[in-house]
Design a protein around this motif. Sequence first.
Motif, PDB file in Angstrom:
ATOM      1  N   GLY A 129       0.384  -1.315  -0.022  1.00  9.57           N
ATOM      2  CA  GLY A 129      -0.046   0.110  -0.070  1.00  9.57           C
ATOM      3  C   GLY A 129       0.798   1.403  -0.151  1.00  9.57           C
ATOM      4  N   SER A 130       0.502   2.960  -0.164  1.00  6.45           N
ATOM      5  CA  SER A 130       0.597   3.810  -0.328  1.00  6.45           C
ATOM      6  C   SER A 130       0.792   4.386   1.416  1.00  6.45           C
ATOM      7  N   GLY A 131       0.166   3.474   1.985  1.00  4.00           N
ATOM      8  CA  GLY A 131       0.245   4.598   3.659  1.00  4.00           C
ATOM      9  C   GLY A 131       1.509   4.245   4.274  1.00  4.00           C
ATOM     10  N   LYS A 132       1.206   3.560   5.772  1.00  3.45           N
ATOM     11  CA  LYS A 132       2.251   3.006   6.645  1.00  3.45           C
ATOM     12  C   LYS A 132       3.270   2.227   6.192  1.00  3.45           C
ATOM     13  N   GLY A 133       3.014   1.536   4.877  1.00  6.00           N
ATOM     14  CA  GLY A 133       3.860   0.400   4.538  1.00  6.00           C
ATOM     15  C   GLY A 133       4.674   0.815   3.207  1.00  6.00           C
ATOM     16  N   ALA A 134       4.919   1.714   2.928  1.00  2.00           N
ATOM     17  CA  ALA A 134       5.015   2.580   1.669  1.00  2.00           C
ATOM     18  C   ALA A 134       6.412   1.908   1.249  1.00  2.00           C
ATOM     19  N   ASP A 135       7.056   2.694   2.581  1.00  3.60           N
ATOM     20  CA  ASP A 135       8.172   2.308   2.392  1.00  3.60           C
ATOM     21  C   ASP A 135       9.367   0.114   2.104  1.00  3.60           C
ATOM     22  N   LEU A 136       7.407  -0.325   2.640  1.00  3.60           N
ATOM     23  CA  LEU A 136       8.630  -1.871   2.392  1.00  3.60           C
ATOM     24  C   LEU A 136       8.260  -2.225   0.784  1.00  3.60           C
ATOM     25  N   PRO A 137       9.798  -2.833   0.887  1.00  3.74           N
ATOM     26  CA  PRO A 137       9.465  -3.800  -0.578  1.00  3.74           C
ATOM     27  C   PRO A 137       8.514  -4.801  -0.802  1.00  3.74           C
ATOM     28  N   GLY A 138       8.095  -4.212  -2.127  1.00  6.26           N
ATOM     29  CA  GLY A 138       7.495  -5.738  -2.560  1.00  6.26           C
ATOM     30  C   GLY A 138       7.404  -6.816  -3.079  1.00  6.26           C
ATOM     31  N   TYR A 139       8.145  -7.374  -2.881  1.00  6.56           N
ATOM     32  CA  TYR A 139       9.055  -9.094  -3.599  1.00  6.56           C
ATOM     33  C   TYR A 139       7.802 -10.254  -3.300  1.00  6.56           C
ATOM     34  N   ASP A 140       8.013 -10.935  -3.880  1.00 11.62           N
ATOM     35  CA  ASP A 140       6.506 -11.944  -4.108  1.00 11.62           C
ATOM     36  C   ASP A 140       6.314 -12.875  -2.705  1.00 11.62           C
ATOM     37  N   LEU A 141       8.101 -13.383  -2.173  1.00 10.10           N
ATOM     38  CA  LEU A 141       8.509 -13.959  -1.710  1.00 10.10           C
ATOM     39  C   LEU A 141       8.078 -13.696  -0.220  1.00 10.10           C
ATOM     40  N   LEU A 142       8.479 -12.277  -0.232  1.00 12.75           N
ATOM     41  CA  LEU A 142       8.420 -11.703   1.490  1.00 12.75           C
ATOM     42  C   LEU A 142       6.776 -11.884   1.549  1.00 12.75           C
ATOM     43  N   VAL A 143       5.764 -11.387   0.865  1.00 10.56           N
ATOM     44  CA  VAL A 143       4.878 -11.470   0.704  1.00 10.56           C
ATOM     45  C   VAL A 143       3.929 -12.686   0.846  1.00 10.56           C
ATOM     46  N   GLN A 144       4.661 -13.732   0.229  1.00 16.90           N
ATOM     47  CA  GLN A 144       3.875 -14.935   0.403  1.00 16.90           C
ATOM     48  C   GLN A 144       4.179 -15.569   2.590  1.00 16.90           C
ATOM     49  N   ALA A 145       5.405 -14.819   2.797  1.00 19.19           N
ATOM     50  CA  ALA A 145       6.154 -15.356   3.635  1.00 19.19           C
ATOM     51  C   ALA A 145       5.174 -14.839   5.262  1.00 19.19           C
ATOM     52  N   VAL A 146       5.166 -12.945   5.192  1.00 15.68           N
ATOM     53  CA  VAL A 146       4.418 -12.255   6.074  1.00 15.68           C
ATOM     54  C   VAL A 146       2.928 -12.287   5.604  1.00 15.68           C
ATOM     55  N   GLY A 147       2.732 -12.571   4.792  1.00 19.96           N
ATOM     56  CA  GLY A 147       1.132 -13.009   4.071  1.00 19.96           C
ATOM     57  C   GLY A 147      -0.129 -13.575   4.762  1.00 19.96           C
ATOM     58  N   GLY A 148       1.450 -14.441   4.931  1.00 21.24           N
ATOM     59  CA  GLY A 148       0.572 -16.091   5.816  1.00 21.24           C
ATOM     60  C   GLY A 148       0.173 -17.192   5.305  1.00 21.24           C
ATOM     61  N   LEU A 149       0.425 -16.715   2.915  1.00 17.57           N
ATOM     62  CA  LEU A 149       0.935 -18.312   2.317  1.00 17.57           C
ATOM     63  C   LEU A 149       1.650 -19.334   3.148  1.00 17.57           C
ATOM     64  N   MET A 150       2.703 -19.108   3.349  1.00 15.93           N
ATOM     65  CA  MET A 150       4.222 -19.648   3.797  1.00 15.93           C
ATOM     66  C   MET A 150       3.481 -20.445   5.111  1.00 15.93           C
ATOM     67  N   SER A 151       2.772 -20.438   5.685  1.00 13.83           N
ATOM     68  CA  SER A 151       2.303 -20.445   6.813  1.00 13.83           C
ATOM     69  C   SER A 151       1.788 -21.974   6.971  1.00 13.83           C
ATOM     70  N   VAL A 152       0.453 -22.205   5.909  1.00 20.13           N
ATOM     71  CA  VAL A 152      -0.324 -23.299   5.194  1.00 20.13           C
ATOM     72  C   VAL A 152       0.171 -23.679   4.553  1.00 20.13           C
ATOM     73  N   THR A 153       1.000 -23.666   3.480  1.00 13.69           N
ATOM     74  CA  THR A 153       1.519 -24.334   2.546  1.00 13.69           C
ATOM     75  C   THR A 153       2.954 -25.448   2.676  1.00 13.69           C
ATOM     76  N   GLY A 154       3.104 -26.150   2.826  1.00 11.07           N
ATOM     77  CA  GLY A 154       4.320 -27.011   2.842  1.00 11.07           C
ATOM     78  C   GLY A 154       4.284 -28.966   3.066  1.00 11.07           C
ATOM     79  N   PRO A 155       5.380 -29.595   3.391  1.00  7.78           N
ATOM     80  CA  PRO A 155       4.797 -30.750   3.837  1.00  7.78           C
ATOM     81  C   PRO A 155       3.835 -30.951   5.453  1.00  7.78           C
ATOM     82  N   ALA A 156       4.792 -30.437   6.462  1.00  3.15           N
ATOM     83  CA  ALA A 156       4.849 -30.980   7.553  1.00  3.15           C
ATOM     84  C   ALA A 156       4.830 -29.255   8.381  1.00  3.15           C
ATOM     85  N   PRO A 157       3.903 -29.436   9.606  1.00  2.00           N
ATOM     86  CA  PRO A 157       3.576 -27.817  10.242  1.00  2.00           C
ATOM     87  C   PRO A 157       5.588 -28.119  10.659  1.00  2.00           C
ATOM     88  N   GLY A 158       5.802 -26.866  10.552  1.00  2.00           N
ATOM     89  CA  GLY A 158       7.597 -26.339  11.353  1.00  2.00           C
ATOM     90  C   GLY A 158       8.186 -26.312   9.605  1.00  2.00           C
TER      91      GLY A 158
END
Length: 338
Positions: A129-158
């Motif tokens: 976004g263009s507000g408080k998150g404006a200075d954060l780099p927008g890379y797909d892998l980063l967003v997959q991590a902090v946006g929760g996608l990787m928390s539900v994707t993988g072979p097993a917990p952890g």
Amino acid sequence: MTRLPLDGVLVADFGRILAAPYLTMLLADLGADVVKVEQPGTGDDTRAWGPPHAQGEATYFLSVNRNKRSLALDLRDPADHARAVELVRRADVLVENFRPGTMDRHRLGPAAAQALNPRLVYCSITGFGSGKGADLPGYDLLVQAVGGLMSVTGPAPGQPVKTGVALVDVLTGLHAAVGVLAALRERDTTGRGQLVEVNLLSALLSGLVNQSAGYTLAGAVPGILGNRHPSIAPYEVFPAADRPLVVAVGNDRQFAALCRGLDAPELASDPRFTTNGDRVAHVEALAAALTDRLRLRTAAEWFTVLTPLGVPCGPVNDLAGAFDLADSLGLNPRATLP
């Protein structure tokens, strides 16, 4: 050739990498004239993202830049800037995915661009976004991590795992395409352009659909289930005699058909597996019972047996196998690829 829906629409494409180029490629496929503005000498970063290459070009770049014209402009050069301004004056749509503030520094931000061209649809894609998150780099892998996608994707917990493609960028490009098309429709009514703002994090949270709803409506924080589904069973990958096989049973009728196909009527009458809710509650026992039977035949044999019964199933194909399947179904998958 027949007329396409966006024939006559001029797009000034200042985007690079994936999300914005994917959006503008879709607009080009619909008939828009897309002029891709690139940095002189280097061009879009993805021109250097290889291997693989095809005829000297990085296939990554080719995957999202078909049907476009390219224009090399250095926006810091006065003459090139003047050419960019002229392009913006004539354009129907402007697309950019620089960090917030970059286009403003080049005097081509939303306010300046729409002052030049009040009918302009201006689409800005950011990471957070263009507000408080404006200075954060927008890379797909980063967003997959902090946006929760990787928390539900993988072979097993952890063991979080990213998706095999830059899925967040693709989702964001699709969301942006919908926004641009809606803004063009609104312009048809009012005669004035619109500002469309899309960010990777919001697009991902929207794309998490049932997982997001489970949290926002019921407070459920999902975890990694491997190839299993949190709400449906059996809906996962099983080992057949030769290779992995997906079984995607979505209702009780399909489960009964699966049991018939496996010649296992006792599973259909087992109270642990009577309803979908029962099967989810006893998914480990169900998986063990199904694995014992599915190991006895090849994935192709099970496909031949189960599909006529209405059981959704199929082998885990590599990409060559996926294209072969699409060809066999008459889907002509190469028609819209580079």
